[in-house]
Each structure stands twice: as structure tokens, then as C-alpha cells.
Design an enzyme around this catalytic site. Sequence first.
Site: not given
Ligand code: NAD
Length: 419
Positions: A105
Site C-alpha cells: 500500500k
Molecule cells: P474515494 O476517494 O473515491 O471516496 C472516498 C469517500 O469517502 C468520499 O465519498 C468521501 O466524501 C468519503 N469520506 C472521506 N472522509 C470522510 C469522513 N471523515 N467521513 C465520511 N466520509 C468521508 O475513495 P474510494 O476509492 O471509494 O475508497 C473508499 C474506501 O474503499 C477506502 O477505505 C479504500 O481503501 C477502499 N477500497 C477502495 C478500492 C478502490 O478500488 N478504489 C479498492 C478496495 C478498497
Amino acid sequence: MGNQRLFEYVLQNFNNVCDMMDLDSSVRTILSQPKNEIIVHFPVQLDDGTYELFKGYRIQHSNMLGPYKGGIRYHEDVRLDEVKALAMLMTIKCSLVNLPLGGAKGGIKFSPRKYSEEEVDKVTRRFTAALGNNIGPAHDIPAPDMGTNAQTMVKMMDTYMNMCNPDQKHNSRGIVTGKPVDCGGTEGRASATGTGVVMCIEEWAKHRRVDLSKTTYSIQGYGNVGSWAGVALHNHGAKLVAVNDHTGTIVDERGIDSHALRDYVKEHGGVAGYRDLETQDRNTFFSTKVDIMIPAALENQITEIEAKLMDVRLVAEGANGPTTPKGEKVLKKKDTEILPDVLANAGGVIVSYFEWVQNKRSEYWDEDEVNHKLKKKLSKAFWSCVEMTQDYDCDIRTAAYIGSLKRLESSYKLRGIFP
Ligand code: NAD
């Protein structure tokens, strides 16, 4: 701060499972810490001509099963403890869904929302250059995570390619996954994590004989993972009633249009103000009764405080590490089931793997093929976890860790530990 102690929490789960399955002690020792912790500092000139120094991380946890693999996060709270934990989760995830990949990561401690597009691109390029040969298509392959997207990945790829010898350039597309389709990305990657969460929910619904068209759900985080999951569950006829993100909480018992909300968030940056729904506080989100809750934002969001507020049948973890051990204890007492992150959000890394394979073979798979293969892998992983819950009389998170660690242990035993 949300991400403090995440590594401790992940280790706690890991150690509990090691005790339960009597994991080989040398394998336990090796996996308790990452192999490499890379920290870089690099300057970037901002639009106003001043320079700012940025701190970037790449943590390589394990390459026992294949090259290091894992996302890059841009967020102001990124810190070593968090990235170590997320790297370890990647090792467990890749092994669980049987990919020939290890776990890593990375991240940069900054908030991309506060910088211009040009500044963010410069940060990405300087970070890639600073990592140098610590990443590579056969060594360590980054992907998108919070705060990063296909645009970030294509800048990383372009920077890396420009640093390669000419004869290596076109073998280097696989340096990152999650690229735009026109630049060597795969169909289905953008939606993969969110739709993968819902594919796991579908299997759970079969297992528990739940009719998804009659369920209600809520989502925390309406970014990449949350919005795709929102739309996919809506397509089953389920009703979205509450959404929380960094801008606030919206609740509508009549149902929120998941597609329209996605467009709104893209334009306005968050859910606040959507269709004049009153913006509520965070506790209202957690206390809204639903059948299924999908945390898809930050880690450590469901502590014992939020868990006490919740009345939910299933938590499907789109985010990594959203539930703390104490939060999980409270949920268990309420008979809330959890589809753990290492299973529920594995769709992202599975389709990243498909992208990497297509790059290696110069192939192009259409979206149906990608989604069919994704569903097959997730379904297999889900039912193997169910089997393990019966064998070990445990919950699905424990089962997922056991399945994953068994594969890693077997690999260490067969190969031996060098020298
Ligand atoms: P992203 O940046 O597209 O979206 C993040 C979201 O979290 C946004 O809607 C934002 O408003 C919200 N957020 C941020 N801070 C916040 C807070 N304090 N309270 C409430 N909401 C809050 O990110 P993403 O790619 O959708 O990732 C989200 C999660 O999924 C992370 O934990 C990431 O590790 C996990 N994840 C992502 C992927 C991927 O392919 N993108 C894969 C596996 C896991």
C-alpha cells in the site's frame, strides 16, 4: 483521528486467528511486519511559485505469492501505521481470493481537494520518480485508492515509462492498474470494487435466503466504491435511505436515487444539499435502521459508539478496516453479520489482476467477460469462507483470515525460508 491504531487492530485479528489455527510460528513472525517500508520526501513547485515538501509512503508487506500489489491513497491523515495496516490487509486479501500477488500500500499525506489539477499531477509525477525502481510491473504494482483515480494512475504510468530504457517502455504498461481504458486499462475496473461488494452481498442473500429487492441500505462514502455499490444494489430493487460523507448526512425513507446522487456528488463534491434534503449529523446516519450498511469511506468508522447506535442486519465492508474490534463485539451481540473487507472489497484487486494479465498478454477483454470472471472468483471465495465458518465455528472475517493464511503457510512450507 480515524486511522490511529489501525495496524494494532489488524494485528489483533491476525494474532487471534493465528492462535486459533495454530499457524506456523515462523510464518506468523514473518507476516507480523512488512518486508519493506519506503518513505520519501520530495519538493513540488505550486502554482504560486513556492515550493512544498511532500511525504510519500510505499509499504511492501509480502511478495510470497507474487509481486507486491496495492493502492495509493491521497489523504491528509495518511500515516505509516495506517499504510502498514492496509498493506497487510492486501496480502491477506490477495491470498484469500487466490491471486498470484502479494500485498502493498502507498500514499501521500496531503488533501488533493486543496490543490489544483496541475499541482496534483506534479505531486504524482514526483512521487513516482522518487519511488524509482522500488516499483515495477514485475515487482510492485500500484492502483487507485482514496483520493486517487484513473487520472492519477495514467500519470504514474507515463512518468515510469519515461524513466525506462526505450526497449522496456511498452512492457511497462502493467506498472499500475486502474488506468483509463484508452491507456491500457481494463473494462470494468472503475466499477469493480463497488459492484464486487454487491456481488458478495448477492451470495450472502442466497446463503441467508434474503430477497434483496425488499431490503433497505445505507452507504458511508459516495466516492468510487460507495457510488458503484449504491447503483448496483439499487439495480436489485433495494432502497437507499441514508448516505454520509465528509460533507454531511442525507436521509430519505422514501428512497434516494443512487444514479442521480452519483451525478450530484461528481458535480458538487459531496452529498450535502442534494435535492434540498436537510443535511443531518453523522449519528443520524448510524442510527438509521437499514437491512444493509456499506461503509465505503475511511477506516475505524464503526467503533463501539457507532455500533451501539446501529440497527443493521449486515455490514458489507467496502472500505478497508471500517470496523474496530470493539465495534465488532457490539455488532456481534446484536447478531449483525459482517462481510469483511478482505472479501467484500476484493473486487478491486481482482480486476486489477485481470488488467495486469491483459497488459502482459496484449489482450483486450470486454466488460461482460471481466464481470463474469470477477463474479466467479468472488463467489468461490465467499462459499469457501462459509465452509470455513462451519469447520471452525467462527464468523466470516475469521474464516477469511484462516483461508488466506493457510495458503500463505503452505507456500512457505513448500518453498522453505531462505537461506
Ligand atoms: P474515494 O476517494 O473515491 O471516496 C472516498 C469517500 O469517502 C468520499 O465519498 C468521501 O466524501 C468519503 N469520506 C472521506 N472522509 C470522510 C469522513 N471523515 N467521513 C465520511 N466520509 C468521508 O475513495 P474510494 O476509492 O471509494 O475508497 C473508499 C474506501 O474503499 C477506502 O477505505 C479504500 O481503501 C477502499 N477500497 C477502495 C478500492 C478502490 O478500488 N478504489 C479498492 C478496495 C478498497
